[in-house]
Design a protein around this motif. Structure first.
Motif, mmCIF file in Angstrom:
data_model
loop_
_atom_site.group_PDB
_atom_site.id
_atom_site.type_symbol
_atom_site.label_atom_id
_atom_site.label_comp_id
_atom_site.label_asym_id
_atom_site.label_seq_id
_atom_site.Cartn_x
_atom_site.Cartn_y
_atom_site.Cartn_z
ATOM 1 N N LYS A 56 32.999 -12.305 0.028
ATOM 2 C CA LYS A 56 33.199 -13.625 -0.579
ATOM 3 C C LYS A 56 34.585 -14.173 -0.247
ATOM 4 N N GLY A 57 35.574 -13.310 -0.228
ATOM 5 C CA GLY A 57 36.928 -13.744 0.117
ATOM 6 C C GLY A 57 37.015 -14.283 1.525
ATOM 7 N N ASP A 68 40.373 -18.422 -0.786
ATOM 8 C CA ASP A 68 39.565 -17.419 -1.470
ATOM 9 C C ASP A 68 40.062 -16.008 -1.220
ATOM 10 N N ALA A 69 40.498 -15.734 0.003
ATOM 11 C CA ALA A 69 41.007 -14.404 0.316
ATOM 12 C C ALA A 69 42.262 -14.116 -0.503
ATOM 13 N N LEU A 82 45.066 -4.273 -1.961
ATOM 14 C CA LEU A 82 44.497 -5.279 -1.071
ATOM 15 C C LEU A 82 45.588 -6.067 -0.360
ATOM 16 N N GLN A 83 45.290 -6.433 0.883
ATOM 17 C CA GLN A 83 46.224 -7.259 1.646
ATOM 18 C C GLN A 83 45.441 -8.279 2.458
ATOM 19 N N TYR A 84 46.072 -9.428 2.638
ATOM 20 C CA TYR A 84 45.525 -10.468 3.500
ATOM 21 C C TYR A 84 46.352 -10.493 4.772
ATOM 22 N N ILE A 89 41.655 -11.834 7.820
ATOM 23 C CA ILE A 89 41.351 -10.403 7.735
ATOM 24 C C ILE A 89 41.792 -9.880 6.376
ATOM 25 N N LEU A 90 40.914 -9.137 5.742
ATOM 26 C CA LEU A 90 41.235 -8.492 4.464
ATOM 27 C C LEU A 90 41.255 -6.983 4.667
ATOM 28 N N THR A 91 42.214 -6.329 4.028
ATOM 29 C CA THR A 91 42.255 -4.874 4.063
ATOM 30 C C THR A 91 42.324 -4.335 2.642
#
Length: 110
Positions: A56-57, A68-69, A82-84, A89-91
């Motif tokens: 969703k992010g 959203d992310a 969590l990181q953007y 890209i999300l991690t």
């Protein structure tokens, strides 16, 4: 979308063909199977809840990234760090029960 899971120095890639109709059971099963092949157990981590939040992010980024992310990052998700990363890209990082680092990275396909 592409999901990459890393345990130790070994990684696996899982394609997510349809973000809005993803097969969560299949994705989680593939993540758990990979972790098992690396000798670690993910039972204490809420991967099942994390994956839809990450999807969703990223999908939300299509309407004006990184709103959203970054919202997901600011809210956080349970035991995951969590990181953007630029480009949508999300991690997510967490430690497994046996003390091994687990990384889940999700890459957009837009």
């Amino acid at each position: 979308m592409v999901l990459e899971i890393v345990v130790g120095n070994v990684s696996a890639t899982i394609p997510i063909v349809e973000a809005f109709r993803h097969d969560l059971d299949d994705i989680v099963a593939r993540i758990e199977q990979f972790a098992e092949t690396q000798g670690t157990d993910l039972a204490a981590l809420d991967v099942r809840g994390l994956i839809p939040a990450m999807i969703k992010g990223i999908v939300g980024c299509e309407r004006g990234c990184p709103a959203d992310a970054k919202g997901l990052i600011s809210r956080g998700y349970k035991e995951f760090d969590l990181q953007y990363i630029e480009g949508g890209i999300l991690t997510a990082r967490a430690m497994t029960v046996d003390g091994r680092p687990l990384y889940i990275k999700m890459f957009p396909d837009f």
